[in-house]
Design a protein around this motif. Structure first.
Motif, PDB file in Angstrom:
ATOM      1  N   LEU A   1      16.584 -14.349  58.117  1.00  0.00           N
ATOM      2  CA  LEU A   1      16.103 -15.625  58.632  1.00  0.00           C
ATOM      3  C   LEU A   1      16.550 -16.774  57.718  1.00  0.00           C
ATOM      4  O   LEU A   1      16.729 -16.556  56.523  1.00  0.00           O
ATOM      5  N   PRO A   2      16.713 -17.981  58.278  1.00  0.00           N
ATOM      6  CA  PRO A   2      16.540 -18.325  59.687  1.00  0.00           C
ATOM      7  C   PRO A   2      17.754 -17.921  60.513  1.00  0.00           C
ATOM      8  O   PRO A   2      18.876 -17.859  59.986  1.00  0.00           O
ATOM      9  N   LEU A   3      17.510 -17.662  61.795  1.00  0.00           N
ATOM     10  CA  LEU A   3      18.603 -17.333  62.695  1.00  0.00           C
ATOM     11  C   LEU A   3      19.356 -18.611  63.078  1.00  0.00           C
ATOM     12  O   LEU A   3      18.794 -19.708  63.012  1.00  0.00           O
ATOM     13  N   PRO A   4      20.620 -18.476  63.473  1.00  0.00           N
ATOM     14  CA  PRO A   4      21.369 -19.658  63.920  1.00  0.00           C
ATOM     15  C   PRO A   4      20.669 -20.345  65.082  1.00  0.00           C
ATOM     16  O   PRO A   4      19.989 -19.698  65.893  1.00  0.00           O
ATOM     17  N   THR A   5      20.828 -21.647  65.183  1.00  0.00           N
ATOM     18  CA  THR A   5      20.129 -22.407  66.225  1.00  0.00           C
ATOM     19  C   THR A   5      20.554 -21.994  67.626  1.00  0.00           C
ATOM     20  O   THR A   5      19.794 -22.142  68.572  1.00  0.00           O
ATOM     21  N   ALA A   6      21.766 -21.469  67.752  1.00  0.00           N
ATOM     22  CA  ALA A   6      22.262 -21.085  69.083  1.00  0.00           C
ATOM     23  C   ALA A   6      21.924 -19.633  69.431  1.00  0.00           C
ATOM     24  O   ALA A   6      22.446 -19.097  70.394  1.00  0.00           O
ATOM     25  N   SER A   7      21.039 -19.000  68.666  1.00  0.00           N
ATOM     26  CA  SER A   7      20.713 -17.599  68.908  1.00  0.00           C
ATOM     27  C   SER A   7      19.986 -17.441  70.243  1.00  0.00           C
ATOM     28  O   SER A   7      19.260 -18.343  70.676  1.00  0.00           O
ATOM     29  N   PRO A   8      20.156 -16.290  70.904  1.00  0.00           N
ATOM     30  CA  PRO A   8      19.396 -16.026  72.129  1.00  0.00           C
ATOM     31  C   PRO A   8      17.913 -15.868  71.814  1.00  0.00           C
ATOM     32  O   PRO A   8      17.516 -15.827  70.648  1.00  0.00           O
ATOM     33  N   ALA A   9      17.103 -15.784  72.860  1.00  0.00           N
ATOM     34  CA  ALA A   9      15.651 -15.672  72.682  1.00  0.00           C
ATOM     35  C   ALA A   9      15.299 -14.319  72.076  1.00  0.00           C
ATOM     36  O   ALA A   9      15.418 -13.282  72.732  1.00  0.00           O
ATOM     37  N   LEU A  10      14.875 -14.345  70.811  1.00  0.00           N
ATOM     38  CA  LEU A  10      14.499 -13.126  70.107  1.00  0.00           C
ATOM     39  C   LEU A  10      13.091 -13.280  69.538  1.00  0.00           C
ATOM     40  O   LEU A  10      12.676 -14.376  69.158  1.00  0.00           O
ATOM     41  N   THR A  11      12.380 -12.172  69.480  1.00  0.00           N
ATOM     42  CA  THR A  11      11.095 -12.122  68.797  1.00  0.00           C
ATOM     43  C   THR A  11      11.323 -11.554  67.408  1.00  0.00           C
ATOM     44  O   THR A  11      11.936 -10.491  67.266  1.00  0.00           O
ATOM     45  N   THR A  12      10.866 -12.263  66.380  1.00  0.00           N
ATOM     46  CA  THR A  12      11.076 -11.821  65.004  1.00  0.00           C
ATOM     47  C   THR A  12       9.737 -11.691  64.285  1.00  0.00           C
ATOM     48  O   THR A  12       8.806 -12.468  64.538  1.00  0.00           O
ATOM     49  N   VAL A  13       9.662 -10.696  63.408  1.00  0.00           N
ATOM     50  CA  VAL A  13       8.489 -10.485  62.557  1.00  0.00           C
ATOM     51  C   VAL A  13       8.995 -10.352  61.125  1.00  0.00           C
ATOM     52  O   VAL A  13       9.826  -9.482  60.834  1.00  0.00           O
ATOM     53  N   GLU A  14       8.511 -11.234  60.234  1.00  0.00           N
ATOM     54  CA  GLU A  14       8.961 -11.179  58.849  1.00  0.00           C
ATOM     55  C   GLU A  14       8.575  -9.855  58.208  1.00  0.00           C
ATOM     56  O   GLU A  14       7.432  -9.405  58.326  1.00  0.00           O
ATOM     57  N   LEU A  15       9.536  -9.237  57.525  1.00  0.00           N
ATOM     58  CA  LEU A  15       9.334  -7.919  56.932  1.00  0.00           C
ATOM     59  C   LEU A  15       9.226  -7.996  55.414  1.00  0.00           C
ATOM     60  O   LEU A  15       8.336  -7.394  54.812  1.00  0.00           O
ATOM     61  N   LEU A  16      10.125  -8.720  54.782  1.00  0.00           N
ATOM     62  CA  LEU A  16      10.095  -8.809  53.326  1.00  0.00           C
ATOM     63  C   LEU A  16      10.946  -9.979  52.857  1.00  0.00           C
ATOM     64  O   LEU A  16      11.757 -10.525  53.607  1.00  0.00           O
ATOM     65  N   ARG A  17      10.737 -10.339  51.590  1.00  0.00           N
ATOM     66  CA  ARG A  17      11.584 -11.320  50.924  1.00  0.00           C
ATOM     67  C   ARG A  17      12.256 -10.636  49.743  1.00  0.00           C
ATOM     68  O   ARG A  17      11.591  -9.982  48.940  1.00  0.00           O
ATOM     69  N   GLU A  18      13.555 -10.766  49.677  1.00  0.00           N
ATOM     70  CA  GLU A  18      14.339 -10.138  48.618  1.00  0.00           C
ATOM     71  C   GLU A  18      14.796 -11.186  47.608  1.00  0.00           C
ATOM     72  O   GLU A  18      15.393 -12.194  47.977  1.00  0.00           O
ATOM     73  N   ASP A  19      14.524 -10.929  46.327  1.00  0.00           N
ATOM     74  CA  ASP A  19      15.112 -11.760  45.281  1.00  0.00           C
ATOM     75  C   ASP A  19      16.600 -11.468  45.176  1.00  0.00           C
ATOM     76  O   ASP A  19      17.050 -10.333  45.419  1.00  0.00           O
ATOM     77  N   LEU A  20      17.367 -12.492  44.819  1.00  0.00           N
ATOM     78  CA  LEU A  20      18.800 -12.338  44.604  1.00  0.00           C
ATOM     79  C   LEU A  20      19.085 -12.322  43.107  1.00  0.00           C
ATOM     80  O   LEU A  20      18.418 -13.002  42.327  1.00  0.00           O
ATOM     81  N   VAL A  21      20.088 -11.552  42.716  1.00  0.00           N
ATOM     82  CA  VAL A  21      20.480 -11.437  41.311  1.00  0.00           C
ATOM     83  C   VAL A  21      21.995 -11.530  41.223  1.00  0.00           C
ATOM     84  O   VAL A  21      22.706 -11.447  42.230  1.00  0.00           O
ATOM     85  N   VAL A  22      22.484 -11.702  40.001  1.00  0.00           N
ATOM     86  CA  VAL A  22      23.925 -11.701  39.750  1.00  0.00           C
ATOM     87  C   VAL A  22      24.293 -10.368  39.114  1.00  0.00           C
ATOM     88  O   VAL A  22      23.653  -9.929  38.152  1.00  0.00           O
TER      89      VAL A  22
END
Length: 294
Positions: A148-169
């Motif tokens: 997320l977020p999905l592109p603005t032109a995405s078709p009608a989808l139902t989404t449920v947040e699952l997790l947040r991932e930290d980014l590392v180098v």
């Protein structure tokens, strides 16, 4: 308009050959041709141009193809839904996910699902969120793990947040550490670093490039175009550094240096998505429940 006619039409559209299409759907070629002509008469338009054996779609054919594919996919899903009613002893789940989630999150959940429902086939498709959204829209997937977020032109989808991932180098253990060896680095510290970058359409590529530009610089690519395993191998070989999810970077045996990223919004949000106009099959709903309760 008959279901069988749509099946024959899609077969010809994909093979661009009437004989090969007939073979693929296990019907005699004259019968297939007759059904295509009947469909064209009903629609009042030619669907194919037939010039010296070269089969191409007309404008009407191009318009019908995505609709026909969706109808066939929905019918296939309905057939599997009925098959699954016997206590989930048979059936399938078509799940899309990014490569990082296929190696990090999914193996344990899929193992638990398989142990509970050994008769359910698991069909996994790896890809970036844009690709997975397209596959959901045309009915080729039941569920997808998307960013997320999905592109603005995405078709009608139902989404449920699952997790947040930290980014590392991640960097080679033999190369100088990024950011001068500090315990954590900022995106701004990557200016002047050679980056190993994912292919176009890959969520992490778009996120990393956008973060660099927000800090006022264009990232410098040492190599670009890979999937997750390729990027990690290129980093291990010392070609540059890469920004990846923590759950990937901390897998055992990678042999890479992992440096946390400091600063706001340096994470990605993963959600479960399915088409809003069609409920996922029963087996997919059960996998969805297990993912949400993991």
């Amino acid at each position: 308009m008959q279901f069988q006619q749509l099946l024959y039409f899609v077969a010809v559209a994909e093979t661009r050959h009437f004989t090969r299409a007939a073979e693929s759907v296990h019907v005699a070629q004259p019968s297939l041709s007759q059904q295509i002509k009947a469909l064209e008469r009903e629609l009042g338009a030619d669907l194919f141009r037939r010039a010296r054996g070269n089969i191409t779609l007309t404008d009407a054919g191009e318009a019908l193809l995505p609709l026909a594919r969706r109808i066939l996919a929905d019918a296939d899903t309905a057939r599997h839904e009925v098959m699954e009613l016997a206590q989930l002893r048979r059936g399938r789940v078509r799940l899309g996910a990014t490569p990082s989630l296929c190696t990090g999150l999914l193996p344990d959940v899929l193992r638990a699902f398989h142990d509970r429902y050994p008769g359910i086939r698991l069909l996994i498709e790896e890809g970036g969120s844009l690709d997975l959204v397209r596959e959901l829209a045309r009915g080729a997937l039941d569920l997808a793990l998307v960013v997320l977020p999905l592109p603005t032109a995405s078709p009608a989808l139902t989404t449920v947040e699952l997790l947040r991932e930290d980014l590392v180098v991640v960097s080679s253990a033999q190369a100088p550490p990024p950011g001068g060896g500090r315990e954590a680095v900022r995106i701004a510290d990557l200016e002047g670093e050679r980056l190993v970058m994912f292919r176009h359409g890959y969520d992490l590529r778009e996120l990393t490039v956008a973060a660099c530009r927000a800090e006022g610089f264009e990232p410098d690519f040492a190599v670009e175009g890979g999937e997750m395993d390729a990027v990690l191998n290129f980093v291990r070989a010392g070609l540059g550094v890469a920004v990846v999810p923590r759950m990937v970077a901390t897998r055992p045996g990678l042999g890479l240096r992992v440096t946390p990223l400091s600063g706001p919004d340096l994470h990605r949000t993963i959600a479960l998505a399915h088409r809003s106009d069609v409920d996922p099959p029963r087996a997919a709903r059960e996998l969805q429940r297990m993912l949400l309760q993991r």
